[in-house]
Design a protein around this motif. Structure first.
Motif, short mmCIF file in Angstrom:
data_model
loop_
_atom_site.label_atom_id
_atom_site.label_comp_id
_atom_site.label_asym_id
_atom_site.label_seq_id
_atom_site.Cartn_x
_atom_site.Cartn_y
_atom_site.Cartn_z
N GLU A 1 -6.64 0.67 6.78
CA GLU A 1 -5.23 0.53 6.55
C GLU A 1 -5.30 -0.17 5.15
N GLY B 1 -1.98 8.47 2.28
CA GLY B 1 -0.93 8.81 3.29
C GLY B 1 -1.53 9.35 4.60
N GLU B 2 -2.50 10.27 4.58
CA GLU B 2 -3.31 10.80 5.59
C GLU B 2 -3.92 9.81 6.49
N ASN C 1 3.01 -5.29 6.20
CA ASN C 1 3.81 -4.79 7.28
C ASN C 1 4.68 -5.40 7.85
N SER D 1 -5.65 2.35 2.50
CA SER D 1 -4.41 3.21 2.11
C SER D 1 -3.72 2.16 1.60
N LEU E 1 -3.36 6.78 6.52
CA LEU E 1 -2.63 5.58 7.16
C LEU E 1 -1.99 6.10 8.50
N TYR E 2 -1.63 7.48 8.46
CA TYR E 2 -0.94 7.97 9.40
C TYR E 2 -1.74 8.91 10.56
#
Length: 209
Positions: free
Chosen positions: A33, A10-11, A95, A36, A13-14
C-alpha cells in the motif's frame, strides 16, 4: 517510465494489496500500500512522511508515559511480554484523511501500543489472558465506550485475532491498545502460513499424548 509506475501502483493497490490482506499477510499488505501510494501521490506521501518525522519525538514521549504504568502492573504479575509502538502507515493516514475529511493533526490513532505476551498455545487460555490484561489497562485508563474490538472469539476471515481498545492517556490523548499473544501476533503478521504452523504443532502434540 512514469506511466508504467502509475499502472503498476494501481494494480498493486487494487489487486495485490487486498489479496495479501485476505491471506492475512499484514506486513506485506502495508508495504504494498505504501509503495503504491508513494508512486500514485508522491507529494502527499512526502508530506505525511515529513509530518511523521517531525512528530516522532512527541510520540516517543507519549508512548513511554502511556505504557509505563501498564508495564509496572504486568511485571507485578510476572507476565512475560513486550510492548511495541505501532505507527499508522502513510497510506493508512492518507486514506483516513480522505474518508473522514480531516487533517493530519485531527487523526488521533496515528500511535498505537501493542502488547504481545507469551501464551501457552492454547487458544482458550490466551483469550482469558487477553481479557485479564485488558482489565489491568482499563483500571489505569478510561476506555472509549465505542472503540472496543473483540476479534478473539470470532477472528477475522484471514485468521486475525486480537483484542483492541482505545484508552484516554494522562495527557488527554486517545491511544489505541492492541492485546494479543505471540501466536496471535505471528498469525496477524504472517497469515495462514503461521496459522497452519500452530495448528500442525497442536495436532502433533495431541497425537503424542
Amino acid at each position: 517510465p512514469a506511466n508504467k509506475q502509475y499502472k503498476i501502483a494501481g494494480e498493486t493497490l487494487y489487486i495485490y494489496a487486498p489479496l495479501t490482506n485476505r491471506l492475512g499477510l499484514n506486513k506485506i499488505k502495508t508495504e504494498l500500500e505504501d509503495l503504491s501510494f508513494r508512486y500514485d501521490h508522491p507529494q502527499e506521501y512526502a508530506n505525511i512522511e515529513h509530518k511523521l518525522a517531525d512528530t516522532e519525538a512527541q510520540r516517543d514521549i507519549l508512548f513511554d508515559n502511556f505504557t509505563h504504568p501498564i508495564r509496572e502492573e504486568l511485571d507485578k504479575l510476572g507476565v512475560e511480554y513486550k510492548i511495541k509502538a505501532r505507527v499508522k502507515s502513510p497510506y493508512s493516514i492518507w486514506n483516513k484523511m480522505q474518508n473522514k475529511h480531516v487533517s493530519f493533526d485531527e487523526i488521533y490513532d496515528i500511535l498505537a501500543a501493542r502488547i504481545i505476551f507469551e501464551g501457552d498455545g492454547q487458544p482458550e487460555n490466551e483469550i482469558t489472558d487477553c481479557w485479564r490484561i485488558y482489565a489491568i489497562a482499563t483500571n489505569i485508563y478510561r476506555p472509549h465506550p465505542e472503540r472496543l474490538r473483540d476479534w478473539l472469539s470470532h477472528p477475522k476471515a484471514n485468521g486475525y485475532q486480537a483484542l483492541q481498545t482505545t484508552l484516554m492517556s494522562k495527557s488527554g490523548k486517545w491511544i489505541e491498545l492492541q492485546i494479543r499473544s505471540r501466536r496471535m501476533d505471528d498469525i496477524a503478521e504472517q497469515g495462514f502460513a503461521a496459522h497452519w504452523k500452530y495448528k500442525k504443532a497442536t495436532i502433533s502434540h495431541d497425537e503424542d499424548e
